[in-house]
Design an enzyme around this catalytic site. Structure first.
Site, PDB file in Angstrom:
ATOM      1  N   ASP A 172       0.857  -1.179   0.000  1.00 30.85           N
ATOM      2  CA  ASP A 172       0.000   0.000   0.000  1.00 30.85           C
ATOM      3  C   ASP A 172       0.898   1.236   0.000  1.00 30.85           C
ATOM      4  O   ASP A 172       1.991   1.213   0.569  1.00 30.85           O
ATOM      5  CB  ASP A 172      -0.879   0.010   1.256  1.00 30.85           C
ATOM      6  CG  ASP A 172      -2.060  -0.940   1.138  1.00 30.85           C
ATOM      7  OD1 ASP A 172      -2.195  -1.597   0.089  1.00 30.85           O
ATOM      8  OD2 ASP A 172      -2.850  -1.017   2.101  1.00 30.85           O
ATOM      9  N   ASP A 174       0.462   3.915   1.579  1.00 31.42           N
ATOM     10  CA  ASP A 174       0.452   4.675   2.832  1.00 31.42           C
ATOM     11  C   ASP A 174       1.126   3.936   3.986  1.00 31.42           C
ATOM     12  O   ASP A 174       0.987   4.322   5.139  1.00 31.42           O
ATOM     13  CB  ASP A 174      -0.986   5.060   3.193  1.00 31.42           C
ATOM     14  CG  ASP A 174      -1.929   3.864   3.215  1.00 31.42           C
ATOM     15  OD1 ASP A 174      -1.440   2.722   3.300  1.00 31.42           O
ATOM     16  OD2 ASP A 174      -3.150   4.072   3.128  1.00 31.42           O
ATOM     17  N   TRP A 226     -13.480  -1.655  -1.878  1.00 34.28           N
ATOM     18  CA  TRP A 226     -12.610  -1.934  -0.740  1.00 34.28           C
ATOM     19  C   TRP A 226     -12.904  -3.290  -0.093  1.00 34.28           C
ATOM     20  O   TRP A 226     -14.060  -3.626   0.143  1.00 34.28           O
ATOM     21  CB  TRP A 226     -12.767  -0.805   0.286  1.00 34.28           C
ATOM     22  CG  TRP A 226     -11.843  -0.956   1.462  1.00 34.28           C
ATOM     23  CD1 TRP A 226     -10.583  -0.443   1.596  1.00 34.28           C
ATOM     24  CD2 TRP A 226     -12.123  -1.689   2.649  1.00 34.28           C
ATOM     25  NE1 TRP A 226     -10.056  -0.817   2.795  1.00 34.28           N
ATOM     26  CE2 TRP A 226     -10.984  -1.589   3.471  1.00 34.28           C
ATOM     27  CE3 TRP A 226     -13.210  -2.431   3.099  1.00 34.28           C
ATOM     28  CZ2 TRP A 226     -10.897  -2.181   4.714  1.00 34.28           C
ATOM     29  CZ3 TRP A 226     -13.126  -3.040   4.345  1.00 34.28           C
ATOM     30  CH2 TRP A 226     -11.981  -2.906   5.142  1.00 34.28           C
ATOM     31  N   GLU A 272      -9.933  -8.766  -0.922  1.00 34.10           N
ATOM     32  CA  GLU A 272      -8.945  -9.334  -1.846  1.00 34.10           C
ATOM     33  C   GLU A 272      -7.724  -9.896  -1.121  1.00 34.10           C
ATOM     34  O   GLU A 272      -7.149 -10.898  -1.550  1.00 34.10           O
ATOM     35  CB  GLU A 272      -8.530  -8.286  -2.896  1.00 34.10           C
ATOM     36  CG  GLU A 272      -7.502  -7.236  -2.481  1.00 34.10           C
ATOM     37  CD  GLU A 272      -7.960  -6.289  -1.403  1.00 34.10           C
ATOM     38  OE1 GLU A 272      -9.177  -6.137  -1.208  1.00 34.10           O
ATOM     39  OE2 GLU A 272      -7.092  -5.691  -0.728  1.00 34.10           O
ATOM     40  N   ASP A 273      -7.361  -9.266   0.010  1.00 35.20           N
ATOM     41  CA  ASP A 273      -6.192  -9.750   0.755  1.00 35.20           C
ATOM     42  C   ASP A 273      -6.519 -11.057   1.486  1.00 35.20           C
ATOM     43  O   ASP A 273      -5.688 -11.971   1.551  1.00 35.20           O
ATOM     44  CB  ASP A 273      -5.672  -8.675   1.722  1.00 35.20           C
ATOM     45  CG  ASP A 273      -6.803  -7.967   2.465  1.00 35.20           C
ATOM     46  OD1 ASP A 273      -7.992  -8.285   2.215  1.00 35.20           O
ATOM     47  OD2 ASP A 273      -6.498  -7.118   3.321  1.00 35.20           O
ATOM     48  N   MET A 319       1.177   4.110   9.350  1.00 35.29           N
ATOM     49  CA  MET A 319       0.278   4.339   8.223  1.00 35.29           C
ATOM     50  C   MET A 319      -0.082   5.820   8.155  1.00 35.29           C
ATOM     51  O   MET A 319      -0.376   6.433   9.184  1.00 35.29           O
ATOM     52  CB  MET A 319      -0.996   3.496   8.351  1.00 35.29           C
ATOM     53  CG  MET A 319      -1.716   3.350   7.020  1.00 35.29           C
ATOM     54  SD  MET A 319      -3.367   2.635   7.141  1.00 35.29           S
ATOM     55  CE  MET A 319      -4.338   4.124   7.089  1.00 35.29           C
ATOM     56  N   HIS A 375      -5.773   8.804   6.549  1.00 32.70           N
ATOM     57  CA  HIS A 375      -6.539   9.310   5.402  1.00 32.70           C
ATOM     58  C   HIS A 375      -7.991   8.921   5.537  1.00 32.70           C
ATOM     59  O   HIS A 375      -8.351   8.013   6.293  1.00 32.70           O
ATOM     60  CB  HIS A 375      -5.973   8.728   4.099  1.00 32.70           C
ATOM     61  CG  HIS A 375      -6.063   7.239   4.030  1.00 32.70           C
ATOM     62  ND1 HIS A 375      -7.196   6.570   3.631  1.00 32.70           N
ATOM     63  CD2 HIS A 375      -5.170   6.274   4.362  1.00 32.70           C
ATOM     64  CE1 HIS A 375      -6.990   5.272   3.694  1.00 32.70           C
ATOM     65  NE2 HIS A 375      -5.767   5.047   4.149  1.00 32.70           N
ATOM     66  N   ARG A 387     -11.480   7.442   3.594  1.00 29.67           N
ATOM     67  CA  ARG A 387     -11.737   6.472   2.529  1.00 29.67           C
ATOM     68  C   ARG A 387     -11.867   7.217   1.205  1.00 29.67           C
ATOM     69  O   ARG A 387     -12.537   8.243   1.117  1.00 29.67           O
ATOM     70  CB  ARG A 387     -13.030   5.706   2.858  1.00 29.67           C
ATOM     71  CG  ARG A 387     -13.491   4.675   1.855  1.00 29.67           C
ATOM     72  CD  ARG A 387     -12.598   3.446   1.744  1.00 29.67           C
ATOM     73  NE  ARG A 387     -12.178   2.849   3.005  1.00 29.67           N
ATOM     74  CZ  ARG A 387     -12.911   2.033   3.743  1.00 29.67           C
ATOM     75  NH1 ARG A 387     -14.116   1.703   3.374  1.00 29.67           N
ATOM     76  NH2 ARG A 387     -12.448   1.527   4.861  1.00 29.67           N
TER      77      ARG A 387
HETATM   78  N1  UDP Z   1      -5.486   3.143  -3.147  1.00 31.40           N
HETATM   79  C1  UDP Z   1      -5.181   4.271  -3.928  1.00 31.40           C
HETATM   80  N2  UDP Z   1      -6.195   5.098  -4.318  1.00 31.40           N
HETATM   81  C2  UDP Z   1      -7.484   4.874  -3.975  1.00 31.40           C
HETATM   82  C3  UDP Z   1      -7.790   3.742  -3.196  1.00 31.40           C
HETATM   83  C4  UDP Z   1      -6.764   2.913  -2.769  1.00 31.40           C
HETATM   84  O1  UDP Z   1      -4.021   4.521  -4.242  1.00 31.40           O
HETATM   85  O2  UDP Z   1      -8.343   5.674  -4.373  1.00 31.40           O
HETATM   86  C5  UDP Z   1      -4.398   2.179  -2.820  1.00 31.40           C
HETATM   87  C6  UDP Z   1      -3.337   2.739  -1.902  1.00 31.40           C
HETATM   88  O3  UDP Z   1      -2.111   2.108  -2.167  1.00 31.40           O
HETATM   89  C7  UDP Z   1      -3.891   2.333  -0.555  1.00 31.40           C
HETATM   90  C8  UDP Z   1      -4.403   0.939  -0.855  1.00 31.40           C
HETATM   91  O4  UDP Z   1      -4.945   1.046  -2.166  1.00 31.40           O
HETATM   92  O5  UDP Z   1      -2.912   2.363   0.445  1.00 31.40           O
HETATM   93  C9  UDP Z   1      -5.437   0.413   0.138  1.00 31.40           C
HETATM   94  O6  UDP Z   1      -6.557   1.290   0.242  1.00 31.40           O
HETATM   95  P1  UDP Z   1      -6.896   2.013   1.623  1.00 31.40           P
HETATM   96  O7  UDP Z   1      -5.677   2.757   2.072  1.00 31.40           O
HETATM   97  O8  UDP Z   1      -8.132   2.822   1.447  1.00 31.40           O
HETATM   98  O9  UDP Z   1      -7.212   0.800   2.578  1.00 31.40           O
HETATM   99  P2  UDP Z   1      -7.010   0.717   4.168  1.00 31.40           P
HETATM  100  O10 UDP Z   1      -6.010  -0.381   4.341  1.00 31.40           O
HETATM  101  O11 UDP Z   1      -6.503   2.030   4.680  1.00 31.40           O
HETATM  102  O12 UDP Z   1      -8.329   0.369   4.714  1.00 31.40           O
HETATM  103 MN    MN Z   2      -4.746   3.024   3.965  1.00 33.28          MN
END
Ligand code: UDP
Ligand code: MN
Length: 372
Positions: free
Chosen positions: A193, A195, A255, A258-259, A285, A288, A290
């Site tokens: 990811d 972030d 969202w 998939e993992d 992390m 951010h 959603r």
């Molecule tokens: N991501 C992105 N743009 C988007 C949505 C997701 O670049 O509009 C990528 C980015 O690498 C991000 C990852 O997909 O870190 C996982 O999405 P998100 O951070 O929303 O998931 P979280 O793990 O924070 O719930």
């Molecule tokens: Mn994230």
């Protein structure tokens, strides 16, 4: 009377045993081809490509070495690691700042290899991406120096989803695997990811005997592994391991899920998840909201009951996409792709563009990123 009951019981036990034995054999048979394939055809720009054929890889990378002598292999333990690192995201960084800092050590496209030894692994770092340039800048600032200290022969691939259709993180990672492999003979793939930044450089971005989950202790989860089978965030699979599970599913839009699907693919293919300890595996992390067009997928839980039957029919072997553009920045290779976000009937058709066979390769000027 008791005799009849006994007979009935015996008959019942026997038939249920037979039923379960047949069911087990049936499930096993459906899941048999666990061997790594020797050819794998995907659809790229409406053309079939066997990504395992040596011919797809133009030999453009110079072989490492210095005049007057062959290099020895790098030590198993990289000698210049620092251990725990200070990481913060408050500083306003520009891509140019990062280019000034780490650029002198890199080759175009975010490529690096140690100059004093031959790296133990050739690692493609794949970042699924859309519209997160601020995060990408922090990531590049912190992670490039870590990967250099880890003495890896690596390249950074940012796989950028074109348009504003539903986001598909897993399909972007499959595409990253293929695009990296077309460019160079990578043997290990780290999926990260944008972030997530490691805060200990002993967390090696390398592959192991089993698929490896690297982001085990994230500040967002109070540095605790949320559940035992988790495989999201940052993970590493060798080329062989990734082929064995047929890559990620391409059918998780939006969202989530998939993992966990990948985690199940790994166990159904009789592999384990390997992890660093919870001190080495610490991450920060970037906070951010959603993103838009990445709402939780309402089918994500239901789909996990289907993994077992979908491994063969949904993954690398059914991957189809169009490359819009490949841009080489000094810090990374940006591959913009059309992931065909209309293929899933559950998902809105926004952001759809007509298919195309042609794509460009260009060099990126620093400010262009921030114009969109
Ligand atoms: N991501 C992105 N743009 C988007 C949505 C997701 O670049 O509009 C990528 C980015 O690498 C991000 C990852 O997909 O870190 C996982 O999405 P998100 O951070 O929303 O998931 P979280 O793990 O924070 O719930
Ligand atoms: Mn994230």
């Amino acid at each position: 009377m008791p005799k009849t009951a006994f007979k009935l019981l015996l008959l019942f036990s026997f038939s249920s045993l037979t039923f379960f034995a047949v069911l087990l054999l049936h499930l096993k048979a459906r899941n048999v081809p666990a061997a790594v394939p020797s050819s794998l055809v995907i659809t790229r720009n409406n053309t079939s490509v066997n990504i395992l054929a040596a011919a797809v890889r133009p030999n453009t990378t110079p072989t490492p070495g210095r005049p007057g002598g062959a290099l020895g292999p790098c030590p198993d333990g990289p000698p210049n690691l620092l251990g725990s690192l200070y990481v913060e995201f408050r500083t306003n960084r520009t891509l140019q700042d990062v280019r000034n800092l780490v650029g002198p050590f890199l080759q175009q496209g975010g490529r690096y290899r140690p100059s004093s030894c031959v790296a133990r692994q050739k690692v493609a770092v794949i970042i699924p991406f859309r519209n997160r340039y601020e995060h990408l800048t922090h990531w590049l600032h912190y992670v490039h120096p870590v990967l250099m200290r880890q003495q890896l022969d690596y390249g950074v691939y940012v796989i950028n989803q074109d348009g504003d259709g539903a986001f598909n993180r897993a399909k972007l990672m499959n595409i990253g695997f293929v695009e990296a492999l077309i460019e160079y003979d990578y043997d290990c793939f780290v999926f990260s990811d944008v972030d997530l930044v490691p805060i200990d450089d002993r967390n090696l971005y390398r592959c192991s005997d089993h698929p490896r989950h690297l982001s085990v202790a994230v500040d967002k989860f109070n540095f605790i592994l949320p559940y035992a089978t988790i495989f999201g965030g940052v993970s590493a699979l060798s080329k062989q391991q990734f082929l064995k599970v047929n890559g990620f599913s391409n059918t998780f839009w939006g969202w989530g899920g998939e993992d966990d699907d990948m985690s199940q693919r790994i166990s159904y293919r009789r592999m384990f998840i390997s992890r660093p300890d919870s001190v080495t595996g610490r991450y920060k992390m970037i906070q951010h909201e959603r993103d838009s067009h990445n709402d939780p997928n309402p089918r994500r839980v239901q789909k996990l009951t289907e993994t077992y039957f979908n491994i063969i029919k949904d993954g690398l072997s059914t991957l189809s996409y169009t490359v819009r553009e490949i841009r080489k920045d000094l810090l990374y290779t940006l591959v913009t792709v059309d992931v065909q976000a209309d293929v899933d009937p559950d998902v809105s058709r926004s952001g759809l563009k007509p298919g195309s066979n042609s794509y460009k390769v260009s060099l990126l000027s620093p400010e262009e990123h921030f114009q969109d």
